[in-house]
Scaffold this motif. Sequence first.
Motif, mmCIF file in Angstrom:
data_model
loop_
_atom_site.group_PDB
_atom_site.id
_atom_site.type_symbol
_atom_site.label_atom_id
_atom_site.label_comp_id
_atom_site.label_asym_id
_atom_site.label_seq_id
_atom_site.Cartn_x
_atom_site.Cartn_y
_atom_site.Cartn_z
ATOM 1 N N TYR A 207 0.984 -1.300 -0.087
ATOM 2 C CA TYR A 207 0.008 0.062 -0.314
ATOM 3 C C TYR A 207 0.848 1.263 -0.014
ATOM 4 C CZ TYR A 207 -3.370 -3.495 1.209
ATOM 5 O OH TYR A 207 -4.174 -4.606 0.798
ATOM 6 N N GLN A 208 2.164 1.218 -0.560
ATOM 7 C CA GLN A 208 2.840 2.116 -0.772
ATOM 8 C C GLN A 208 3.669 2.222 -2.177
ATOM 9 O OE1 GLN A 208 3.647 4.882 1.330
ATOM 10 N NE2 GLN A 208 2.296 3.938 2.894
ATOM 11 N N SER A 226 -0.516 11.486 -10.649
ATOM 12 C CA SER A 226 0.075 10.530 -9.803
ATOM 13 C C SER A 226 -0.769 10.017 -8.789
ATOM 14 C CB SER A 226 1.402 11.052 -9.267
ATOM 15 O OG SER A 226 2.300 11.282 -10.303
ATOM 16 N N ALA A 227 -0.460 8.848 -8.233
ATOM 17 C CA ALA A 227 -1.395 8.360 -7.095
ATOM 18 C C ALA A 227 -0.576 7.478 -6.282
ATOM 19 C CB ALA A 227 -2.594 7.746 -7.589
ATOM 20 N N ASN A 228 -1.100 6.696 -5.223
ATOM 21 C CA ASN A 228 -0.611 5.928 -4.361
ATOM 22 C C ASN A 228 -1.525 4.758 -4.068
ATOM 23 O OD1 ASN A 228 0.631 4.791 -1.771
ATOM 24 N ND2 ASN A 228 2.442 6.108 -2.203
ATOM 25 N N THR A 229 -1.062 3.481 -3.780
ATOM 26 C CA THR A 229 -2.142 2.412 -3.426
ATOM 27 C C THR A 229 -2.560 2.783 -2.061
ATOM 28 O OG1 THR A 229 -0.055 1.326 -3.003
ATOM 29 C CG2 THR A 229 -1.247 0.969 -5.004
ATOM 30 N N ARG A 230 -2.160 3.609 -1.249
ATOM 31 C CA ARG A 230 -2.556 3.604 0.022
ATOM 32 C C ARG A 230 -3.831 4.502 0.060
ATOM 33 N NH1 ARG A 230 1.892 7.444 0.086
ATOM 34 N NH2 ARG A 230 0.926 9.841 0.011
ATOM 35 N N LEU A 232 -6.329 3.297 -1.799
ATOM 36 C CA LEU A 232 -7.208 2.451 -2.065
ATOM 37 C C LEU A 232 -8.410 2.286 -0.997
ATOM 38 C CD1 LEU A 232 -5.267 -0.717 -3.266
ATOM 39 C CD2 LEU A 232 -7.330 0.144 -4.198
ATOM 40 N N LYS A 233 -9.669 2.135 -1.454
ATOM 41 C CA LYS A 233 -10.671 2.004 -0.324
ATOM 42 C C LYS A 233 -10.800 0.415 0.163
ATOM 43 C CE LYS A 233 -15.123 2.307 1.169
ATOM 44 N NZ LYS A 233 -15.654 3.315 2.173
ATOM 45 N N ARG A 234 -10.236 -0.661 -0.838
ATOM 46 C CA ARG A 234 -10.271 -1.743 -0.371
ATOM 47 C C ARG A 234 -8.828 -2.411 -0.162
ATOM 48 N NH1 ARG A 234 -15.937 -3.600 -1.103
ATOM 49 N NH2 ARG A 234 -17.093 -1.783 -2.280
ATOM 50 N N THR A 235 -8.705 -3.644 0.461
ATOM 51 C CA THR A 235 -7.739 -4.338 0.844
ATOM 52 C C THR A 235 -7.445 -5.233 -0.484
ATOM 53 O OG1 THR A 235 -8.349 -6.213 1.805
ATOM 54 C CG2 THR A 235 -7.582 -4.199 3.136
ATOM 55 N N ILE A 279 5.252 2.357 -12.089
ATOM 56 C CA ILE A 279 4.982 2.034 -10.586
ATOM 57 C C ILE A 279 6.434 1.699 -9.909
ATOM 58 C CG2 ILE A 279 3.705 0.534 -9.054
ATOM 59 C CD1 ILE A 279 1.448 0.146 -10.981
ATOM 60 N N SER A 280 6.556 2.235 -8.813
ATOM 61 C CA SER A 280 7.690 2.217 -7.974
ATOM 62 C C SER A 280 8.087 0.848 -8.028
ATOM 63 C CB SER A 280 7.869 2.958 -6.752
ATOM 64 O OG SER A 280 6.674 2.400 -5.988
#
Length: 299
Positions: A207-208, A226-230, A232-235, A279-280
Amino acid sequence: MRIIRYVNEKSVPVLAALTKEGLIYPLPQKDFLELAQQAQDQNTTLLHFVESAIDALDPIPQPLEKLSLLVPIEAPEVWACGVTYERSRDARNFESADGKIGSTTFYDKVYDAERPEIFLKSTATRTVGPNDKVNLRNDSNWQIPEPELGLVINGQGEILGYTIGNDMSCRDIEGENPLYLPQAKIWRNSCSIGPAILLSEEVKDPYQFEITCRIYRENKKVVEGSANTRQLKRTFDELVSYLLKDNQIFDGTVLLTGTCIVPPNEFTLADGDRIEIEISDIGVLQNTVRLANTVVPNL
């Protein structure tokens, strides 16, 4: 450790390990699934199996940039999740005929619902790899890429690695009627994945991941986000669990986890555009855009 596929000087597909230092080691296995199966047969992790294998190998002299890359895995099916980020919900509301300011739509409902939106996105024959061409539909006037983190899973839903996906989408077709979703999402060359699979054991916190999308037109950058997976609404475990419910999932399935990067509402892709999704720790997935051939092959 990342896993890639490329075409060697004899035009033969090669599976390879790509280290953090950029060294590339050809592997004897024919594909990622064989690699995963052999690791399982030896009751060891994928990472440990690959690290042990390359100890006895020499890296190739060519750098990654000089290789002709293929899809890192020929996924039998690619599934995708929708409305997993707030930005995606807002974009769907805008394009929907019901998306009036202040009103509640089915996109709001699925964003807050227990059950996520999951749909079949692509198959191996519809999916392209790095530097290949993605197609535009001829019957849509509002098309965009959707940059997404992809989960590479086995039939039991175990996350083996992470890759990059481009879920090409027709905003006008989906916005006209939600029942048109398959047509807004699935057509020839409407999905790309690559350039590598980052083994899950190498990821401390999924989530990073930093996600960036750039679109170039005539070599000029016209869109960047740009965005970050943190966000996210769901796991990821939640999304995988719903994909597996009363469903047959094949080894090597890719699950795209939704997008948080949406180009401006006035933007649509055009023939000749170039899309870069970064994606990093995974890499950069690059594709050019072309208008789909309208000729239907004889069946």
